[in-house]
Design a protein around this motif. Structure first.
Motif, PDB file in Angstrom:
ATOM      1  N   ILE A 157      18.324   3.632  -6.317  1.00 30.06           N
ATOM      2  CA  ILE A 157      16.869   3.710  -6.398  1.00 30.06           C
ATOM      3  C   ILE A 157      16.410   5.148  -6.648  1.00 30.06           C
ATOM      4  CG2 ILE A 157      14.706   3.300  -5.163  1.00 30.06           C
ATOM      5  CD1 ILE A 157      16.203   1.038  -3.650  1.00 30.06           C
ATOM      6  N   ALA A 158      17.018   6.099  -5.961  1.00 28.58           N
ATOM      7  CA  ALA A 158      16.612   7.504  -6.131  1.00 28.58           C
ATOM      8  C   ALA A 158      16.808   7.964  -7.568  1.00 28.58           C
ATOM      9  CB  ALA A 158      17.383   8.400  -5.168  1.00 28.58           C
ATOM     10  N   ALA A 159      17.954   7.636  -8.157  1.00 25.32           N
ATOM     11  CA  ALA A 159      18.202   8.041  -9.546  1.00 25.32           C
ATOM     12  C   ALA A 159      17.240   7.339 -10.496  1.00 25.32           C
ATOM     13  CB  ALA A 159      19.648   7.742  -9.937  1.00 25.32           C
ATOM     14  N   THR A 160      16.948   6.081 -10.237  1.00 26.16           N
ATOM     15  CA  THR A 160      16.035   5.325 -11.095  1.00 26.16           C
ATOM     16  C   THR A 160      14.654   5.958 -11.113  1.00 26.16           C
ATOM     17  OG1 THR A 160      17.214   3.258 -10.691  1.00 26.16           O
ATOM     18  CG2 THR A 160      14.949   3.069 -11.462  1.00 26.16           C
ATOM     19  N   LEU A 161      14.206   6.440  -9.978  1.00 31.74           N
ATOM     20  CA  LEU A 161      12.855   6.992  -9.867  1.00 31.74           C
ATOM     21  C   LEU A 161      12.792   8.495 -10.109  1.00 31.74           C
ATOM     22  CD1 LEU A 161      11.664   4.958  -6.774  1.00 31.74           C
ATOM     23  CD2 LEU A 161      11.294   4.461  -9.204  1.00 31.74           C
ATOM     24  N   SER A 162      13.942   9.108 -10.348  1.00 30.00           N
ATOM     25  CA  SER A 162      14.006  10.544 -10.568  1.00 30.00           C
ATOM     26  C   SER A 162      13.301  10.939 -11.861  1.00 30.00           C
ATOM     27  CB  SER A 162      15.473  10.980 -10.652  1.00 30.00           C
ATOM     28  OG  SER A 162      15.576  12.293 -11.123  1.00 30.00           O
ATOM     29  N   ASP A 163      12.597  12.053 -11.808  1.00 30.40           N
ATOM     30  CA  ASP A 163      11.942  12.565 -13.009  1.00 30.40           C
ATOM     31  C   ASP A 163      12.946  13.150 -13.996  1.00 30.40           C
ATOM     32  OD1 ASP A 163       9.045  13.757 -11.229  1.00 30.40           O
ATOM     33  OD2 ASP A 163       9.388  11.859 -12.253  1.00 30.40           O
ATOM     34  N   GLU A 164      14.174  13.418 -13.543  1.00 29.59           N
ATOM     35  CA  GLU A 164      15.177  13.996 -14.428  1.00 29.59           C
ATOM     36  C   GLU A 164      15.932  12.931 -15.222  1.00 29.59           C
ATOM     37  OE1 GLU A 164      15.118  15.137 -10.992  1.00 29.59           O
ATOM     38  OE2 GLU A 164      13.689  16.543 -11.825  1.00 29.59           O
ATOM     39  N   GLY A 165      15.712  11.677 -14.934  1.00 31.98           N
ATOM     40  CA  GLY A 165      16.464  10.612 -15.585  1.00 31.98           C
ATOM     41  C   GLY A 165      15.860  10.184 -16.899  1.00 31.98           C
ATOM     42  N   PRO A 166      16.409   9.101 -17.468  1.00 40.31           N
ATOM     43  CA  PRO A 166      15.898   8.590 -18.733  1.00 40.31           C
ATOM     44  C   PRO A 166      14.408   8.257 -18.671  1.00 40.31           C
ATOM     45  CG  PRO A 166      17.981   7.586 -18.226  1.00 40.31           C
ATOM     46  CD  PRO A 166      17.566   8.371 -17.010  1.00 40.31           C
ATOM     47  N   VAL A 167      13.762   8.425 -19.778  1.00 40.74           N
ATOM     48  CA  VAL A 167      12.337   8.147 -19.893  1.00 40.74           C
ATOM     49  C   VAL A 167      12.143   7.140 -21.016  1.00 40.74           C
ATOM     50  CG1 VAL A 167      10.089   9.138 -20.421  1.00 40.74           C
ATOM     51  CG2 VAL A 167      11.731  10.455 -19.085  1.00 40.74           C
ATOM     52  N   ALA A 168      11.372   6.111 -20.756  1.00 39.61           N
ATOM     53  CA  ALA A 168      11.068   5.128 -21.803  1.00 39.61           C
ATOM     54  C   ALA A 168      10.178   5.813 -22.834  1.00 39.61           C
ATOM     55  CB  ALA A 168      10.373   3.917 -21.206  1.00 39.61           C
ATOM     56  N   THR A 169      10.641   5.852 -24.089  1.00 42.47           N
ATOM     57  CA  THR A 169       9.888   6.561 -25.115  1.00 42.47           C
ATOM     58  C   THR A 169       9.173   5.612 -26.066  1.00 42.47           C
ATOM     59  OG1 THR A 169      11.847   6.649 -26.509  1.00 42.47           O
ATOM     60  CG2 THR A 169      11.455   8.529 -25.050  1.00 42.47           C
ATOM     61  N   THR A 170       9.426   4.332 -25.940  1.00 46.22           N
ATOM     62  CA  THR A 170       8.818   3.353 -26.831  1.00 46.22           C
ATOM     63  C   THR A 170       8.779   2.011 -26.127  1.00 46.22           C
ATOM     64  OG1 THR A 170       9.009   2.246 -28.960  1.00 46.22           O
ATOM     65  CG2 THR A 170      11.068   2.888 -27.909  1.00 46.22           C
ATOM     66  N   ARG A 171       7.973   1.091 -26.601  1.00 45.05           N
ATOM     67  CA  ARG A 171       7.905  -0.232 -25.985  1.00 45.05           C
ATOM     68  C   ARG A 171       8.967  -1.170 -26.558  1.00 45.05           C
ATOM     69  NH1 ARG A 171       4.347  -1.539 -22.469  1.00 45.05           N
ATOM     70  NH2 ARG A 171       4.182  -3.690 -23.146  1.00 45.05           N
ATOM     71  N   VAL A 172       9.721  -0.723 -27.528  1.00 43.24           N
ATOM     72  CA  VAL A 172      10.833  -1.497 -28.058  1.00 43.24           C
ATOM     73  C   VAL A 172      12.062  -1.178 -27.224  1.00 43.24           C
ATOM     74  CG1 VAL A 172      12.282  -1.880 -30.088  1.00 43.24           C
ATOM     75  CG2 VAL A 172       9.839  -1.386 -30.367  1.00 43.24           C
ATOM     76  N   LEU A 173      12.880  -2.185 -26.889  1.00 41.99           N
ATOM     77  CA  LEU A 173      14.055  -1.958 -26.070  1.00 41.99           C
ATOM     78  C   LEU A 173      15.085  -1.178 -26.876  1.00 41.99           C
ATOM     79  CD1 LEU A 173      15.517  -2.354 -23.426  1.00 41.99           C
ATOM     80  CD2 LEU A 173      16.378  -4.519 -24.299  1.00 41.99           C
ATOM     81  N   LEU A 174      15.166   0.112 -26.563  1.00 41.95           N
ATOM     82  CA  LEU A 174      16.101   1.021 -27.205  1.00 41.95           C
ATOM     83  C   LEU A 174      16.840   1.783 -26.112  1.00 41.95           C
ATOM     84  CD1 LEU A 174      13.722   2.539 -29.900  1.00 41.95           C
ATOM     85  CD2 LEU A 174      15.532   0.863 -30.290  1.00 41.95           C
TER      86      LEU A 174
END
Length: 179
Positions: A157-174
């Motif tokens: 959970i911590a990694a999922t909510l981390s600001d350093e992790g992946p960021v969704a850049t589009t609404r298409v699943l990429l």
């Protein structure tokens, strides 16, 4: 957010259509993968619009009862010795608390994490939230050599909510971008 702590050996058109419609509406669906210690797909966990969750113990080892399977078990979460509420007239004559084990006990951990991720990323699709949870999970193949690639990734959970992790850049699943 829908948590399905239930399962069956077969799919149905009504269930499949409902799960697809839920995902299309932005609803994140997680489901328990079953407690038969086998790799046969269980529904609804096997459905592509659903995150399938198995159970691990305190050492992050697949619980002896927990189902597993490559390609349909997405995440693992604590599911052994979980203190929870229950209702039973045969045990105490009412409701109370008990310690339970099962993939149904692991699934709510993922549902809660998905709800937190949804709050952080309200514009993300259900598929993007699911991908975020999986990509941030820890690889537990080393503690599960008999089930390599079949228990999903350990919920983090911590990694999922981390600001350093992946960021969704589009609404298409990429694939998500790491910054």
């Amino acid at each position: 957010m829908i948590n399905l702590s239930l399962g069956a050996d077969f799919d149905s058109a009504v269930l499949s259509d409902t799960l697809t419609a839920a995902q299309d509406a932005g609803v994140i669906v997680v489901a328990a993968v079953g407690n038969d210690n086998h790799s046969a797909p269980q529904f609804p966990a096997f459905h592509p619009a659903v995150l399938g969750v198995t159970a691990v113990d305190g050492a992050n080892v697949k619980a002896g009862f927990a189902n597993y399977g490559a390609g349909w078990v997405d995440l693992a979460a604590p599911g052994v010795g979980i203190h929870s509420t229950f209702t039973s007239t045969t045990v105490t004559g009412g409701s109370g608390y008990a310690i339970w084990s099962g993939t149904s006990m692991a699934t709510p951990f993922v549902a809660g994490a998905a709800a937190l991720a949804r709050q952080k990323l309200p514009a993300a699709t259900a598929a993007e939230i699911g991908q975020l949870l999986v990509t941030h999970g820890a690889n537990i193949d080393a503690t599960n050599p008999a089930h390599t690639g079949q228990v999903g990734r350990l919920l983090d959970i911590a990694a999922t909510l981390s600001d350093e992790g992946p960021v969704a850049t589009t609404r298409v699943l990429l694939p998500l971008v790491v910054r």
